[in-house]
Design a protein around this motif. Sequence first.
Motif, PDB file in Angstrom:
ATOM      1  N   PRO A 154       0.797  -1.235   0.000  1.00  0.00           N
ATOM      2  CA  PRO A 154       0.000   0.000   0.000  1.00  0.00           C
ATOM      3  C   PRO A 154       0.821   1.272   0.000  1.00  0.00           C
ATOM      4  CG  PRO A 154       0.045  -0.924   2.196  1.00  0.00           C
ATOM      5  CD  PRO A 154       0.710  -1.929   1.294  1.00  0.00           C
ATOM      6  N   THR A 155       2.055   1.215   0.538  1.00  0.00           N
ATOM      7  CA  THR A 155       2.856   2.440   0.641  1.00  0.00           C
ATOM      8  C   THR A 155       3.767   2.655  -0.561  1.00  0.00           C
ATOM      9  OG1 THR A 155       4.560   1.259   1.886  1.00  0.00           O
ATOM     10  CG2 THR A 155       2.841   2.356   3.160  1.00  0.00           C
ATOM     11  N   SER A 156       3.747   1.744  -1.527  1.00  0.00           N
ATOM     12  CA  SER A 156       4.587   1.884  -2.709  1.00  0.00           C
ATOM     13  C   SER A 156       4.215   3.148  -3.475  1.00  0.00           C
ATOM     14  CB  SER A 156       4.422   0.664  -3.617  1.00  0.00           C
ATOM     15  OG  SER A 156       5.219   0.785  -4.767  1.00  0.00           O
ATOM     16  N   GLY A 157       5.184   4.012  -3.714  1.00  0.00           N
ATOM     17  CA  GLY A 157       4.932   5.247  -4.448  1.00  0.00           C
ATOM     18  C   GLY A 157       4.526   6.423  -3.594  1.00  0.00           C
ATOM     19  N   LEU A 158       4.329   6.215  -2.288  1.00  0.00           N
ATOM     20  CA  LEU A 158       3.961   7.318  -1.402  1.00  0.00           C
ATOM     21  C   LEU A 158       5.221   8.035  -0.905  1.00  0.00           C
ATOM     22  CD1 LEU A 158       1.174   5.807   0.889  1.00  0.00           C
ATOM     23  CD2 LEU A 158       0.900   7.119  -1.218  1.00  0.00           C
ATOM     24  N   ASP A 159       5.094   9.330  -0.681  1.00  0.00           N
ATOM     25  CA  ASP A 159       6.213  10.065  -0.102  1.00  0.00           C
ATOM     26  C   ASP A 159       6.293   9.749   1.392  1.00  0.00           C
ATOM     27  OD1 ASP A 159       4.712  12.106   1.548  1.00  0.00           O
ATOM     28  OD2 ASP A 159       3.949  12.671  -0.422  1.00  0.00           O
ATOM     29  N   PRO A 160       7.419  10.060   2.046  1.00  0.00           N
ATOM     30  CA  PRO A 160       7.602   9.694   3.456  1.00  0.00           C
ATOM     31  C   PRO A 160       6.521  10.250   4.383  1.00  0.00           C
ATOM     32  CG  PRO A 160       9.701  10.313   2.494  1.00  0.00           C
ATOM     33  CD  PRO A 160       8.653  10.625   1.460  1.00  0.00           C
ATOM     34  N   VAL A 161       6.040  11.471   4.122  1.00  0.00           N
ATOM     35  CA  VAL A 161       5.004  12.065   4.978  1.00  0.00           C
ATOM     36  C   VAL A 161       3.715  11.271   4.862  1.00  0.00           C
ATOM     37  CG1 VAL A 161       3.581  14.102   5.400  1.00  0.00           C
ATOM     38  CG2 VAL A 161       6.016  14.373   4.876  1.00  0.00           C
ATOM     39  N   ALA A 162       3.310  10.940   3.631  1.00  0.00           N
ATOM     40  CA  ALA A 162       2.077  10.174   3.416  1.00  0.00           C
ATOM     41  C   ALA A 162       2.196   8.782   4.030  1.00  0.00           C
ATOM     42  CB  ALA A 162       1.769  10.074   1.924  1.00  0.00           C
TER      43      ALA A 162
END
Length: 283
Positions: A154-162
């Motif tokens: 689910p976190t693939s492609g998200l920036d560190p804050v997101a």
Amino acid sequence: MNTIEVKNLTKIYKTFTLDHVSFTIPKGYIMGFIGENGAGKTTTIKSMLNIIKRNDGNIQIFDKDIDTHELEIKSKIGYVSGNMFYPKKTIKDITKVYKRFYDQWDEPLYQSYLAQFKLDENMRVDELSKGMQLKYAIALALSHHAELLILDEPTSGLDPVARDQLLELFQTIMEKEETTIFFSTHITSDLEKCADYVTFIKEGQIIESSSKDDLIDSYRYVSGTEKELDKMKDRLISYKVNAFGFNGLMKSNDVKSSDTAKIGQPTLDDIMIFYASHKGVIL
């Protein structure tokens, strides 16, 4: 009680085999499912859920066999992957179709998630950021009181804050509900913040499956000179030689009191990287 029990799950392709995969997830905990891309994480999840047909193995979810009670089981599962379907459709249109499949759909709860995530029902999916798309998928997954969340990268492609906001959301879910989360990712730093258990898969085989703390404690990160390497290389899972000497990974039980190399605790990243590397690779 275990929410998931997977025993000897096998899926055979021409170029890849998911080889007798077994693990369990206790109710009310977060399990991280780690491995490099192509290790078999998504194949495992899809085989568990009968999205693809497995060759062998037994899957129990909520103490029930997935083959016998598939519809009942899936009505209690929220499944979230990194990709959203129907990108040209609005949130309102997708939800209208989605909620028909769940007798336990809770409209007030769903609306509360829309408000919490600041989601506009009239927006199309492709107008949302990656992080907002994921929040919408989670809102759908939680609004029928899912007892199990299965999250595939689910976190693939998200920036560190997101990513950090998402992990905080997981913790909130765990505090409010008796929800179990199965979280597949190759970003191991996320799991070090939130996971209770970790299952590590490599080339279709389970390497480790235990509590996160026990898994990390069962390995040691080792660094030292080439002379020290000569004395312990046979005990190392793998190592890398550099200009200053070497660093590598070994099982904690293989450490000797006579070792003079520097020995410390590895990260999940270290464990995964050294299992993926070959001995004697020059950096």
